[in-house]
Motif scaffolding. Structure first.
Motif, PDB file in Angstrom:
ATOM      1  N   MET A   1       0.840  -1.201   0.000  1.00 52.97           N
ATOM      2  CA  MET A   1       0.000   0.000   0.000  1.00 52.97           C
ATOM      3  C   MET A   1       0.874   1.250   0.000  1.00 52.97           C
ATOM      4  O   MET A   1       1.803   1.374   0.809  1.00 52.97           O
ATOM      5  N   ASP A   2       0.588   2.144  -0.899  1.00 56.64           N
ATOM      6  CA  ASP A   2       1.269   3.443  -0.943  1.00 56.64           C
ATOM      7  C   ASP A   2       0.461   4.417  -0.093  1.00 56.64           C
ATOM      8  O   ASP A   2      -0.547   4.972  -0.540  1.00 56.64           O
ATOM      9  N   LEU A   3       0.882   4.603   1.166  1.00 58.09           N
ATOM     10  CA  LEU A   3       0.110   5.410   2.111  1.00 58.09           C
ATOM     11  C   LEU A   3      -0.023   6.850   1.630  1.00 58.09           C
ATOM     12  O   LEU A   3      -1.103   7.451   1.736  1.00 58.09           O
ATOM     13  N   LYS A   4       1.040   7.403   1.107  1.00 54.24           N
ATOM     14  CA  LYS A   4       0.995   8.789   0.647  1.00 54.24           C
ATOM     15  C   LYS A   4      -0.031   8.973  -0.462  1.00 54.24           C
ATOM     16  O   LYS A   4      -0.815   9.936  -0.456  1.00 54.24           O
ATOM     17  N   ALA A   5      -0.058   8.033  -1.408  1.00 55.16           N
ATOM     18  CA  ALA A   5      -1.015   8.121  -2.517  1.00 55.16           C
ATOM     19  C   ALA A   5      -2.437   7.919  -2.015  1.00 55.16           C
ATOM     20  O   ALA A   5      -3.376   8.592  -2.482  1.00 55.16           O
ATOM     21  N   LEU A   6      -2.616   6.999  -1.068  1.00 52.98           N
ATOM     22  CA  LEU A   6      -3.945   6.754  -0.515  1.00 52.98           C
ATOM     23  C   LEU A   6      -4.468   7.994   0.195  1.00 52.98           C
ATOM     24  O   LEU A   6      -5.623   8.391   0.015  1.00 52.98           O
ATOM     25  N   ILE A   7      -3.617   8.634   0.977  1.00 55.00           N
ATOM     26  CA  ILE A   7      -4.017   9.852   1.683  1.00 55.00           C
ATOM     27  C   ILE A   7      -4.402  10.945   0.685  1.00 55.00           C
ATOM     28  O   ILE A   7      -5.419  11.631   0.855  1.00 55.00           O
ATOM     29  N   ALA A   8      -3.615  11.094  -0.359  1.00 56.22           N
ATOM     30  CA  ALA A   8      -3.900  12.129  -1.363  1.00 56.22           C
ATOM     31  C   ALA A   8      -5.237  11.905  -2.047  1.00 56.22           C
ATOM     32  O   ALA A   8      -5.946  12.860  -2.398  1.00 56.22           O
ATOM     33  N   SER A   9      -5.612  10.633  -2.222  1.00 52.80           N
ATOM     34  CA  SER A   9      -6.872  10.333  -2.889  1.00 52.80           C
ATOM     35  C   SER A   9      -8.069  10.441  -1.954  1.00 52.80           C
ATOM     36  O   SER A   9      -9.195  10.674  -2.397  1.00 52.80           O
ATOM     37  N   GLU A  10      -7.840  10.289  -0.659  1.00 49.81           N
ATOM     38  CA  GLU A  10      -8.948  10.238   0.298  1.00 49.81           C
ATOM     39  C   GLU A  10      -9.228  11.562   1.006  1.00 49.81           C
ATOM     40  O   GLU A  10     -10.328  11.764   1.514  1.00 49.81           O
ATOM     41  N   PHE A  11      -8.247  12.457   1.060  1.00 50.80           N
ATOM     42  CA  PHE A  11      -8.439  13.701   1.803  1.00 50.80           C
ATOM     43  C   PHE A  11      -8.084  14.876   0.906  1.00 50.80           C
ATOM     44  O   PHE A  11      -6.928  15.047   0.514  1.00 50.80           O
ATOM     45  N   GLN A  12      -9.112  15.681   0.583  1.00 54.02           N
ATOM     46  CA  GLN A  12      -8.951  16.768  -0.379  1.00 54.02           C
ATOM     47  C   GLN A  12      -9.561  18.055   0.178  1.00 54.02           C
ATOM     48  O   GLN A  12     -10.466  18.649  -0.399  1.00 54.02           O
ATOM     49  N   LEU A  13      -9.033  18.460   1.334  1.00 55.12           N
ATOM     50  CA  LEU A  13      -9.507  19.669   1.986  1.00 55.12           C
ATOM     51  C   LEU A  13      -9.141  20.902   1.165  1.00 55.12           C
ATOM     52  O   LEU A  13      -8.113  20.924   0.478  1.00 55.12           O
ATOM     53  N   ASP A  14      -9.961  21.925   1.254  1.00 49.66           N
ATOM     54  CA  ASP A  14      -9.664  23.174   0.569  1.00 49.66           C
ATOM     55  C   ASP A  14      -8.324  23.734   1.047  1.00 49.66           C
ATOM     56  O   ASP A  14      -7.955  23.602   2.226  1.00 49.66           O
ATOM     57  N   SER A  15      -7.630  24.379   0.158  1.00 50.75           N
ATOM     58  CA  SER A  15      -6.280  24.864   0.454  1.00 50.75           C
ATOM     59  C   SER A  15      -6.260  26.055   1.406  1.00 50.75           C
ATOM     60  O   SER A  15      -5.202  26.398   1.947  1.00 50.75           O
ATOM     61  N   ASP A  16      -7.421  26.683   1.636  1.00 51.72           N
ATOM     62  CA  ASP A  16      -7.428  27.875   2.485  1.00 51.72           C
ATOM     63  C   ASP A  16      -7.689  27.562   3.955  1.00 51.72           C
ATOM     64  O   ASP A  16      -7.826  28.483   4.765  1.00 51.72           O
ATOM     65  N   ILE A  17      -7.762  26.274   4.321  1.00 57.23           N
ATOM     66  CA  ILE A  17      -7.928  25.939   5.732  1.00 57.23           C
ATOM     67  C   ILE A  17      -6.825  24.985   6.174  1.00 57.23           C
ATOM     68  O   ILE A  17      -6.268  24.221   5.372  1.00 57.23           O
ATOM     69  N   LEU A  18      -6.506  25.051   7.455  1.00 57.48           N
ATOM     70  CA  LEU A  18      -5.535  24.156   8.085  1.00 57.48           C
ATOM     71  C   LEU A  18      -6.299  23.372   9.144  1.00 57.48           C
ATOM     72  O   LEU A  18      -6.577  23.886  10.226  1.00 57.48           O
ATOM     73  N   HIS A  19      -6.681  22.146   8.814  1.00 62.56           N
ATOM     74  CA  HIS A  19      -7.582  21.390   9.685  1.00 62.56           C
ATOM     75  C   HIS A  19      -6.807  20.584  10.721  1.00 62.56           C
ATOM     76  O   HIS A  19      -6.080  19.651  10.392  1.00 62.56           O
ATOM     77  N   LEU A  20      -7.009  20.961  11.995  1.00 65.60           N
ATOM     78  CA  LEU A  20      -6.350  20.292  13.125  1.00 65.60           C
ATOM     79  C   LEU A  20      -7.375  20.080  14.235  1.00 65.60           C
ATOM     80  O   LEU A  20      -7.156  20.445  15.383  1.00 65.60           O
ATOM     81  N   ASN A  21      -8.491  19.440  13.867  1.00 63.16           N
ATOM     82  CA  ASN A  21      -9.617  19.392  14.806  1.00 63.16           C
ATOM     83  C   ASN A  21     -10.321  18.039  14.816  1.00 63.16           C
ATOM     84  O   ASN A  21     -11.544  17.968  14.955  1.00 63.16           O
ATOM     85  N   HIS A  22      -9.582  16.945  14.701  1.00 65.67           N
ATOM     86  CA  HIS A  22     -10.208  15.620  14.707  1.00 65.67           C
ATOM     87  C   HIS A  22     -10.762  15.240  16.074  1.00 65.67           C
ATOM     88  O   HIS A  22     -11.595  14.341  16.172  1.00 65.67           O
ATOM     89  N   ALA A  23     -10.327  15.908  17.121  1.00 61.80           N
ATOM     90  CA  ALA A  23     -10.880  15.657  18.449  1.00 61.80           C
ATOM     91  C   ALA A  23     -12.251  16.295  18.613  1.00 61.80           C
ATOM     92  O   ALA A  23     -12.903  16.111  19.644  1.00 61.80           O
ATOM     93  N   ALA A  24     -12.706  17.032  17.598  1.00 62.51           N
ATOM     94  CA  ALA A  24     -14.048  17.634  17.613  1.00 62.51           C
ATOM     95  C   ALA A  24     -14.905  16.968  16.549  1.00 62.51           C
ATOM     96  O   ALA A  24     -15.656  16.049  16.840  1.00 62.51           O
TER      97      ALA A  24
END
Length: 379
Positions: A1-24
């Motif tokens: 499994m290519d983890l980096k490629a998998l992450i790139a395909s699964e998470f496509q957040l907008d470039s204008d936010i920095l999301h650090l809130n998985h505990a919410a």
């Protein structure tokens, strides 16, 4: 499994936010968005024609969740609305006696405090333990128990400070003294490996919308099989009985499985979504997920300690943290710091007298670096 490629395909957040809130509330993976769209489009085009397939997905989700926490099997998993409902099933299902006590910590999220305090009207004492009072947090909790302690309720990871509990030690103490253990695991399941047998937990409950990357409105509830019948049921309906699809049957009995805690129709939209999200965690593997989460936390610890204006709040000792990193600014108040971060596109939370970052296994290092720089630049 290519983890980096998998992450790139699964998470496509907008470039204008920095999301650090998985505990919410976590952003959804691409496969989860796709599952929701597919389910909605199928419903619009075909109605409930394929309901039998939906039920199969629900069964699969129970198995996924059982695998995720090391439960014996899918019959041990109930699908509830949220953590609070699961905690309430325990709190108002046990046969309390006047003079009993419940031990909790002084750092609990309101869900894991209010539900136990609601028992005080029945003569049950609630002991709020200062986790810093003893040699270890576990010792502080153990020292607060006595022969009248019926249950110890604790979060696996404290929501504000990020303190990770050594649950196996607590479980061993409680088992030796005949005390039940109820774990609010919302801040650990999906972030670090979980084993209900290892922690010797009697009850475990967690919503799916944080580290499990799912939607709000669906939670897992685990009850040790031999304890199911000890919980008096306060809700009844068609779904929680044996032979629940035989609608013409007049006699009924409560289901032997954990389905007994589900009184009505399932949240099928949530089932499809959470099933997709959990499939990603299982595909990556929880050993890898945990390693990546802890690596990001350690990266933040090192940078915060090296930053003159920032001060770490979370305990960075080995095995004392999961994915939550809370810190403050030495020269300004935390409310101002939080507003400053929000204004610059950082999605985080004000908790524990500071600001809480909670990156997941997929969070880019660049995101964390930029967010810390924004925090440090506040004058």
């Amino acid at each position: 499994m290519d983890l980096k490629a998998l992450i790139a395909s699964e998470f496509q957040l907008d470039s204008d936010i920095l999301h650090l809130n998985h505990a919410a509330v976590a952003p959804w993976p691409t496969r989860t968005v796709r599952a929701i769209k597919t389910f909605a489009e199928e419903n619009a085009a075909r109605g409930s024609q394929r309901y039998a397939e939906w039920i199969a997905h629900e069964t699969e989700l129970r198995q996924q969740l059982a695998d995720l926490i090391g439960a014996p099997g899918p019959d041990d998993i109930a699908l509830l609305k949220n953590t609070s409902e699961g905690l309430s099933i325990v709190a108002h299902g046990l046969d309390w006696r006047e003079g009993d006590n419940v031990v909790i910590s002084d750092q609990e999220f309101p869900s894991n405090r209010i539900v136990w305090e609601s028992l005080q009207g029945f003569g049950v004492e609630v002991r709020h333990v200062d986790l810093a009072a003893g040699v270890t947090p576990e010792q502080s909790l153990a020292d607060a128990t006595d022969r009248n302690t019926r249950l110890l309720a604790i979060s696996s990871v404290q929501y504000a400070t990020g303190l990770r509990m050594h649950l196996a030690a607590l479980g061993a103490h409680c088992q030796a003294h005949g005390i039940l253990v109820c774990v609010d695991a919302i801040q650990s399941i999906g972030a670090v490996r979980t084993d209900v047998a290892e922690m010797q937990a009697d009850f475990v409950v967690a919503d799916g919308h944080k580290w499990m990357l799912g939607p709000e409105g669906l939670a897992l509830f685990y009850c040790r099989p031999e304890l199911r019948e000890r919980l008096t049921l306060r809700q009844y309906g068609w779904h929680m009985v044996e032979h629940h699809t035989d609608y013409d049957r007049n006699d009924w009995e409560v289901a032997a499985s954990a389905r007994r805690f589900e009184c009505g129709s399932p949240n099928m939209l949530g089932v499809h979504a959470l099933r997709a999200s959990i499939s990603l965690l299982l595909e990556v593997g929880m050993a890898t997920v945990e390693s990546e989460v802890l690596a990001r936390a350690r990266w933040l610890f090192e940078r915060i300690r090296a930053s003159d204006p920032l001060q770490l709040i979370t305990d960075d000792s080995a095995k004392r943290h999961a994915g939550i990193v809370t810190f403050r600014h030495r020269h300004t108040d935390s409310e101002t710091l939080f507003r400053h971060l929000q204004q610059h596109g950082v999605v985080c939370a004000a908790r524990g007298g500071g600001v809480r970052f909670s990156p997941h296994f997929h969070t880019p290092q660049e995101t964390m670096a930029m967010a810390l720089q924004i925090a440090a630049d506040l004058s």
